[in-house]
Design a protein around this motif. Structure first.
Motif, short mmCIF file in Angstrom:
data_model
loop_
_atom_site.label_atom_id
_atom_site.label_comp_id
_atom_site.label_asym_id
_atom_site.label_seq_id
_atom_site.Cartn_x
_atom_site.Cartn_y
_atom_site.Cartn_z
N PRO A 81 -8.38 -5.43 -4.30
CA PRO A 81 -8.50 -4.40 -5.34
C PRO A 81 -7.69 -3.14 -5.03
CG PRO A 81 -10.63 -5.38 -4.92
CD PRO A 81 -9.71 -5.91 -3.87
N SER A 82 -7.69 -2.69 -3.78
CA SER A 82 -6.89 -1.51 -3.41
C SER A 82 -5.41 -1.79 -3.56
CB SER A 82 -7.20 -1.10 -1.97
OG SER A 82 -8.54 -0.67 -1.84
N LEU A 83 -5.01 -3.04 -3.30
CA LEU A 83 -3.61 -3.39 -3.44
C LEU A 83 -3.18 -3.37 -4.90
CD1 LEU A 83 -1.38 -4.40 -1.37
CD2 LEU A 83 -1.79 -6.67 -2.29
N PHE A 84 -4.09 -3.77 -5.80
CA PHE A 84 -3.77 -3.80 -7.22
C PHE A 84 -4.10 -2.48 -7.93
CE2 PHE A 84 -4.15 -8.37 -6.37
CZ PHE A 84 -3.02 -8.84 -7.02
N VAL A 137 2.38 0.89 -10.25
CA VAL A 137 2.98 1.68 -9.17
C VAL A 137 2.25 1.38 -7.85
CG1 VAL A 137 3.49 4.00 -8.35
CG2 VAL A 137 3.65 3.48 -10.79
N THR A 138 0.93 1.33 -7.91
CA THR A 138 0.15 1.01 -6.71
C THR A 138 0.48 -0.38 -6.20
OG1 THR A 138 -1.69 2.42 -7.41
CG2 THR A 138 -2.19 0.70 -5.81
N LEU A 139 0.55 -1.36 -7.12
CA LEU A 139 0.87 -2.73 -6.73
C LEU A 139 2.25 -2.81 -6.09
CD1 LEU A 139 0.18 -5.71 -6.66
CD2 LEU A 139 1.08 -5.92 -9.00
N ALA A 140 3.23 -2.13 -6.70
CA ALA A 140 4.58 -2.16 -6.14
C ALA A 140 4.60 -1.56 -4.73
CB ALA A 140 5.54 -1.39 -7.06
N LEU A 141 3.90 -0.45 -4.58
CA LEU A 141 3.84 0.20 -3.27
C LEU A 141 3.19 -0.72 -2.24
CD1 LEU A 141 4.54 3.00 -2.05
CD2 LEU A 141 2.17 3.64 -2.46
N GLY A 142 2.09 -1.37 -2.63
CA GLY A 142 1.39 -2.27 -1.71
C GLY A 142 2.21 -3.49 -1.35
N VAL A 143 2.88 -4.09 -2.34
CA VAL A 143 3.69 -5.29 -2.08
C VAL A 143 4.85 -4.95 -1.15
CG1 VAL A 143 5.25 -6.96 -3.14
CG2 VAL A 143 3.04 -6.47 -4.21
#
Length: 567
Positions: free
Chosen positions: A160-163, A189-195
């Motif tokens: 969930p934090s990744l998404f 944006v959060t997902l892109a940063l996490g990936v």
């Protein structure tokens, strides 16, 4: 290269620090300093991530590394083991303490700190009672399944934090269902940063092994968030981390205030001790020194005592941080002291830079850290080698996924004990025959060419004769006797050379077997018994019943005597 000429570990009778300080070589100082700084660089992002996994403020994770390492350096017997928060313990503390604290953050922190003190108490009791041997009841097969389940569970808590969604749920199935329902609200944006963080961590781990790649990823993610103002675009960040060293003090709660905490602390001890001793022994073997398993209980207790005094939560020695410490060149536990000093400087002067640390980056660190726990090849290997061990591992995996980390630990322990009992209920009984052209005897099931001796049945149980399996052995021998042609069997030679121990039930089984065979005119010979087995058989009166259990007797001597009688 192994440094086998280095000082022995574990000297000092309860205080190994006295031993390794006496043997400390000045030339090791630079190596320990570099290893300590490297370990601190690794620990900062991992500690921040694991603290959030435990439901605690990020800095509490750093407190665990800072103080836990000092406690272990004083009392631990390993030169390389690095101590701090671990993923499985963090999740177990987070999930179970949250229930006890009922959503009160202050209570959550107090209970987590009390858990560290309770871990210390359990370690001291286990050390005094010499319970370190009990850890051997947990089989490696069960641990494979437990780690697999723990890795999946931890990963599901971080997705969930990744998404960039809320997540939720109390077990993996509910978490997965809720996550699927929230994917439409994910923050791109959060997902892109996490990936990107995951990709950099994986690539960096492969291209730069042993280097503080995660620290570089943390620094880069903070820079990107602060420069681009991503917090304003819905990217969740850590927020302000209070500077300064942890306050030292006794817990505000007492053990009696939180009776439900004991199973959590016991689970932490079990997890921490198994992982810590395994890692310590692995690196000790590599470098040619010994680790004292009992002393490790004091090392773990000392680490948790200091962590608790600093209002931290339970800590343990972990394989990943120990590998970082060893690869960086650590020669002694002084590297842990240097790591603590480096972390103290960070807490004093660098916490302001962590305010823009994105939670997606922390999730990426946890996900890559626990990826090694999800060991599919190990599960496949168990399936190929032993279906029984595979089923045991599967039980532990299912227990963690469906019941939780704590219950999974307890189920894993129970599964290990049940495996021992199940193995003991059906010990293998070999039917022996003469190896052609020799006077030696071997298993006929494995070597059908081995020759039978006319009128003689030769059996060899290949296990201790205990109450759980004695009846099985008797049934197996009587079945083999009944399979002989009518009237042809006159002797049963019972070889005890592969039986290291026998209990009263085993002795009574031999008495019963002797009576059953004697009723059919068949003589029972007991041969090959070791000293302790002979003593028990004599004390139980079994040896006298069967005509003696002589030292030095063997299958060969018994068969020779039988053939001489029949000649």
């Amino acid at each position: 290269m192994s440094d086998t000429n280095a000082m022995p570990s574990g000297q000092g009778r309860g205080f190994p620090v006295l031993g390794w300080l006496r043997g400390y070589a000045p030339g090791w100082l630079g190596a320990d300093l570099l290893a300590g700084v490297t370990l601190a660089a690794y620990a900062i992002p991992v500690a921040l991530a694991y603290a959030t996994l435990a439901g605690l403020p990020p800095q509490v994770g750093i407190y665990g590394y800072l103080l836990g390492g000092l406690g272990y350096a004083l009392l631990g017997s390993s030169r390389h083991l690095a101590v701090g928060p671990t993923s499985a313990i963090s999740l177990m503390v987070g999930a179970n303490v949250a229930v006890i604290a009922a959503g009160d953050p202050a209570m959550h922190a107090a209970v987590a700190s009390l858990a560290a003190f309770m871990v210390t108490t359990i370690c001291l009791v286990a050390w005094a009672a010499r319970l370190s041997v009990l850890v051997k009841l947990i089989s490696d097969s069960v641990l494979v399944g437990f780690r697999f389940g723990a890795g999946l569970t931890i990963a599901m808590t971080q997705l969930p934090s990744l998404f960039g969604v809320a997540g939720g749920g109390s077990h993996i199935i509910e978490r997965a269902w809720l996550l699927l329902g929230q994917l439409g609200d994910l923050n791109p944006v959060t997902l892109a940063l996490g990936v990107v963080a995951v990709v950099l961590l994986v690539a960096g781990g492969r291209l730069l092994p042993g280097k503080p790649v995660s620290l570089a990823v943390v620094a880069l993610s903070i820079l990107v968030v602060s420069v681009l103002g991503l917090a304003a675009h819905g990217v969740a960040v850590t927020g302000e981390i209070p500077p300064g060293l942890p306050e030292i003090g006794l817990p505000t709660l007492r053990f009696g205030d939180v009776p439900d905490l004991f199973p959590v602390a016991a689970g932490c001890v079990l997890l921490a001790y198994i992982e810590g001793v395994s890692a310590a022994r692995g690196f000790a073997a590599k470098h040619g020194y010994a680790v004292n398993a009992r002393q490790e209980l004091l090392g773990l207790g000392g680490a948790n005592l200091l962590a608790g005094l600093g209002h931290g939560y339970p800590v343990a020695g972990g394989l990943s941080q120990t590998a970082v410490n060893e690869k960086a060149g650590a020669k002694s536990p002084l590297s842990l002291v240097f790591a603590s000093a480096a972390l103290a400087l960070c807490l004093l002067f660098l916490t302001g830079a962590l305010a823009d640390l994105p939670k997606a980056a922390l999730a990426a660190i946890v996900l890559t850290a626990v990826a090694g726990l999800i060991d599919v090849p190990a599960m496949i290997r168990l399936w190929r080698i032993s279906r029984f061990d595979f089923i045991a591992a599967l039980c532990a995996l299912a227990g963690v996924l469906l019941l939780g980390i704590l219950q999974g630990v307890l189920l894993a322990a129970l599964a290990s004990v049940l495996m021992l009992v199940a193995e003991g209920t059906t010990p293998y009984v070999a039917i022996l025959g003469r190896i052609p052209g020799t006077q030696l005897f071997g298993d006929r099931d494995r070597h059908p060419e081995n020759e039978t001796v006319p009128g003689v049945l030769i059996v060899r149980p290949e296990a201790a004769l205990l109450y759980v399996g004695a009846e099985h052995v008797q049934d197996r021998v009587l079945a083999a006797a009944l399979a002989a042609p009518d009237g042809s069997l006159r002797h049963v030679v019972f070889d005890l050379s592969a039986t290291p121990f026998i209990d009263v039930a085993g002795a009574e089984m031999l008495r019963s077997l002797h009576g059953a065979l004697a009723g059919q005119g068949i003589r029972l010979w007991l041969v090959g018994a070791h000293a302790r087995v002979r003593d028990l058989l004599r004390n139980a009166g079994v040896a006298e019943s069967v005509g003696g259990v002589e030292r030095g007797s063997s299958v060969e001597s018994a068969v020779a005597a039988i053939e001489a009688q029949d000649a």
